[in-house]
Every structure is written in structure tokens, then in C-alpha cells.
Design a protein around this motif. Structure first.
Motif, PDB file in Angstrom:
ATOM      1  N   HIS A  27       6.433  11.995  -0.428  1.00 20.74           N
ATOM      2  CA  HIS A  27       5.138  11.554   0.101  1.00 20.74           C
ATOM      3  C   HIS A  27       4.335  10.836  -0.981  1.00 20.74           C
ATOM      4  CE1 HIS A  27       1.657  11.405   2.636  1.00 20.74           C
ATOM      5  NE2 HIS A  27       0.950  12.203   1.861  1.00 20.74           N
ATOM      6  N   LEU A  28       4.363  11.366  -2.195  1.00 20.34           N
ATOM      7  CA  LEU A  28       3.667  10.706  -3.303  1.00 20.34           C
ATOM      8  C   LEU A  28       4.245   9.323  -3.555  1.00 20.34           C
ATOM      9  CD1 LEU A  28       3.250  13.606  -5.911  1.00 20.34           C
ATOM     10  CD2 LEU A  28       1.545  12.713  -4.328  1.00 20.34           C
ATOM     11  N   TYR A  29       5.565   9.196  -3.437  1.00 22.57           N
ATOM     12  CA  TYR A  29       6.189   7.888  -3.633  1.00 22.57           C
ATOM     13  C   TYR A  29       5.737   6.904  -2.564  1.00 22.57           C
ATOM     14  CZ  TYR A  29       9.588   4.166  -3.992  1.00 22.57           C
ATOM     15  OH  TYR A  29      10.156   2.931  -4.108  1.00 22.57           O
ATOM     16  N   PHE A  71       1.905   6.041  -3.399  1.00 20.72           N
ATOM     17  CA  PHE A  71       1.533   5.439  -4.678  1.00 20.72           C
ATOM     18  C   PHE A  71       2.648   4.679  -5.386  1.00 20.72           C
ATOM     19  CE2 PHE A  71      -0.871   9.627  -4.595  1.00 20.72           C
ATOM     20  CZ  PHE A  71      -2.031   9.074  -4.075  1.00 20.72           C
ATOM     21  N   ALA A  72       3.848   4.672  -4.801  1.00 22.96           N
ATOM     22  CA  ALA A  72       5.001   4.066  -5.478  1.00 22.96           C
ATOM     23  C   ALA A  72       5.224   4.709  -6.845  1.00 22.96           C
ATOM     24  CB  ALA A  72       4.824   2.553  -5.616  1.00 22.96           C
ATOM     25  N   LEU A 113       0.061  -1.820  -6.133  1.00 24.29           N
ATOM     26  CA  LEU A 113      -1.041  -0.949  -5.759  1.00 24.29           C
ATOM     27  C   LEU A 113      -2.300  -1.751  -5.463  1.00 24.29           C
ATOM     28  CD1 LEU A 113      -0.623   1.837  -8.459  1.00 24.29           C
ATOM     29  CD2 LEU A 113       0.214   1.864  -6.100  1.00 24.29           C
ATOM     30  N   THR A 114      -3.081  -1.240  -4.534  1.00 25.01           N
ATOM     31  CA  THR A 114      -4.411  -1.786  -4.298  1.00 25.01           C
ATOM     32  C   THR A 114      -5.410  -0.661  -4.526  1.00 25.01           C
ATOM     33  OG1 THR A 114      -5.842  -2.938  -2.709  1.00 25.01           O
ATOM     34  CG2 THR A 114      -4.335  -1.290  -1.802  1.00 25.01           C
ATOM     35  N   PHE A 115      -6.493  -0.957  -5.223  1.00 20.71           N
ATOM     36  CA  PHE A 115      -7.487   0.056  -5.572  1.00 20.71           C
ATOM     37  C   PHE A 115      -8.620   0.010  -4.560  1.00 20.71           C
ATOM     38  CE2 PHE A 115      -5.048  -0.527  -9.345  1.00 20.71           C
ATOM     39  CZ  PHE A 115      -4.992   0.740  -9.909  1.00 20.71           C
ATOM     40  N   ILE A 116      -8.852   1.158  -3.925  1.00 23.71           N
ATOM     41  CA  ILE A 116      -9.792   1.246  -2.799  1.00 23.71           C
ATOM     42  C   ILE A 116     -10.974   2.110  -3.189  1.00 23.71           C
ATOM     43  CG2 ILE A 116     -10.051   1.905  -0.379  1.00 23.71           C
ATOM     44  CD1 ILE A 116      -6.974   1.598  -0.150  1.00 23.71           C
ATOM     45  N   PRO A 117     -12.185   1.613  -3.043  1.00 24.39           N
ATOM     46  CA  PRO A 117     -13.355   2.395  -3.442  1.00 24.39           C
ATOM     47  C   PRO A 117     -13.694   3.476  -2.429  1.00 24.39           C
ATOM     48  CG  PRO A 117     -14.061   0.328  -2.472  1.00 24.39           C
ATOM     49  CD  PRO A 117     -12.556   0.269  -2.557  1.00 24.39           C
ATOM     50  N   LYS A 118     -14.240   4.570  -2.923  1.00 21.36           N
ATOM     51  CA  LYS A 118     -14.842   5.588  -2.054  1.00 21.36           C
ATOM     52  C   LYS A 118     -16.353   5.399  -2.168  1.00 21.36           C
ATOM     53  CE  LYS A 118     -14.915  10.472  -0.860  1.00 21.36           C
ATOM     54  NZ  LYS A 118     -16.386  10.650  -0.791  1.00 21.36           N
ATOM     55  N   ASN A 169      -0.307   2.338  -2.238  1.00 21.36           N
ATOM     56  CA  ASN A 169       0.800   1.399  -2.229  1.00 21.36           C
ATOM     57  C   ASN A 169       0.596   0.370  -1.111  1.00 21.36           C
ATOM     58  OD1 ASN A 169       3.246   0.109  -2.210  1.00 21.36           O
ATOM     59  ND2 ASN A 169       4.485   1.969  -2.142  1.00 21.36           N
ATOM     60  N   ARG A 170       0.593  -0.914  -1.453  1.00 18.38           N
ATOM     61  CA  ARG A 170       0.404  -1.958  -0.451  1.00 18.38           C
ATOM     62  C   ARG A 170       1.504  -1.927   0.603  1.00 18.38           C
ATOM     63  NH1 ARG A 170      -1.121  -5.109  -5.052  1.00 18.38           N
ATOM     64  NH2 ARG A 170      -3.317  -5.762  -4.960  1.00 18.38           N
TER      65      ARG A 170
END
Length: 217
Positions: free
Chosen positions: A52-54, A57-58, A82-87, A112-113
Motif C-alpha cells: 500500500h505504501l508503494y 508513494f512509490a 510524486l506530486t506534493f499536495i497541501p493540507k 504517487n502521480r
């Protein structure tokens, strides 16, 4: 007692959740106590969880398990995937509406895109995480859930859950197109549905569609 594996796992938490173990647990569907135990070297994750982590997040599982890295491709080998998503520092009420504060970015999460594309059908870079408060969308969304919102999908085209901007704040609701009106539905039958019409459209807008939910279990 800390181990080499647990130290590498802590690195993942730092990289993908800014070191916030509770948020990492919510993002990956585990209880905070389980994440704490892994980070302290008191537990090891299952293979299902590693897979699941793979997918999220690859993660280089060989590095995570053994500490070995490809000579020509160090730990940052998956950075481009990866794409960085803000909270955002706002909450979407699943009840009567939550007043919006300043939309400051409190944290960032990396996903992970390929997973976003293949599992969620999401190709937009306009994404944000928002916390849910209230019980009106139970059992679909629970109080404390963290949802991923595709901000590019602000025109309802299907029976789906959207984040609605109101004068009182944000609401997470199911929205259905009904002729020239939008029917706003709570999945909890204790809450009445209502409609966005031409008369109140100026004070109600669709911020984006909820495409994924993170929850600790």
C-alpha cells in the motif's frame, strides 16, 4: 527500541507527512498507535501495508527493508513521480457549516502521480487535503476524516461528493444535478436535503470534488 528499519520508516513519515505520525497514519489507513510502534521499533508492517505504501508513494521497498540503494539512483529516485499536495488550514463541515479561517498551508503530503491517475482518475495538479467535521455525511465520511479534493472539478457532472462554499463556510455534501438546480444531499438521513437555485447561487459555489478519503483504523 529503535532499529535501522524503524529509522528508515521515520524518514518516510518525515518525507511524506512532515514528521506528523498521526497524519501519516490517517493518510495510509492505520491507527496512530500502530505507526508509533513501527517508528519505535516495536512492530513491523505487514507486506500488504508495504504494498500500500508503494502504491501511494512509490516507496523503494528494497531500501526500506534492507537499507540498500541503487548506485545510480539514490533515495530520491521517485521524486519525479510524486506530486506534493497541501493540507489547508480549513475544515469542511459535514454538519451545519464551518467558518473558514485563513487558507494557509499547514502541511504537505506527497502522493504517487501514477496512483492518482490509475486509481482515482485524477490528472489535475489542483489538489488539496481538507479535514471533515460533523456527522451529516456518515457513513460515507466520518468526523476527523481527511479528504482529497480535486479543485479543478468545480462543475458538478455526476452524483458525487463535493466541497461546497457557503456564507457560513465549507460543507462536504453529495450533489446531484436536477435540471437547472443542484440538489444537496446528506448521506445521513437525519439531515434534510436542500437545493442550490438561481436565487441562492451567488452565495453557494462548488469548490471541488472529493476524490479520496483518508482515515485511521
Amino acid at each position: 527500541m529503535s532499529t535501522a528499519f524503524s529509522r528508515r520508516f521515520v524518514t518516510l513519515v518525515e518525507q511524506f507527512a512532515g514528521g506528523n505520525k498521526r497524519q501519516f497514519a490517517q493518510l495510509t489507513g492505520k491507527s496512530p498507535s500502530h505507526i508509533y510502534r513501527i517508528c519505535r521499533g516495536l512492530s513491523r508492517p505487514s507486506m500488504i501495508y508495504l504494498e500500500h505504501l508503494y502504491s501511494l508513494f512509490a516507496v523503494d521497498l528494497n531500501w526500506l527493508l534492507t537499507g540498500e540503494q541503487p548506485i545510480d539512483n539514490p533515495q530520491g529516485q521517485f521524486k519525479d513521480e510524486l506530486t506534493f499536495i497541501p493540507k489547508l488550514d480549513i475544515e469542511a463541515s459535514a454538519g451545519m457549516g464551518s467558518v473558514i479561517g485563513h487558507e494557509e498551508v499547514t502541511e504537505q503530503f506527497a502522493l504517487n502521480r501514477r496512483w492518482l491517475n490509475s486509481h482515482l482518475g485524477v490528472y489535475s495538479e489542483k489538489l488539496a487535503f481538507v479535514s471533515i467535521r460533523g456527522d451529516s455525511m456518515q457513513p460515507t465520511l466520518l468526523d476527523g476524516d481527511m479528504v482529497l479534493v480535486d479543485l479543478s472539478q468545480n462543475q458538478p457532472s455526476k452524483n458525487a461528493v463535493y466541497i461546497i462554499q457557503t456564507e457560513e463556510g465549507l460543507m462536504a455534501k453529495r450533489v446531484q444535478q436536477k435540471h437547472s438546480q443542484l440538489k444537496v444531499i446528506s448521506d445521513n438521513p437525519d439531515y434534510l436535503s436542500w437545493e442550490i437555485t438561481a436565487d441562492n447561487a451567488d452565495s453557494h459555489g462548488i469548490a471541488g470534488r472529493v476524490v479520496w478519503c483518508g482515515r485511521s483504523i
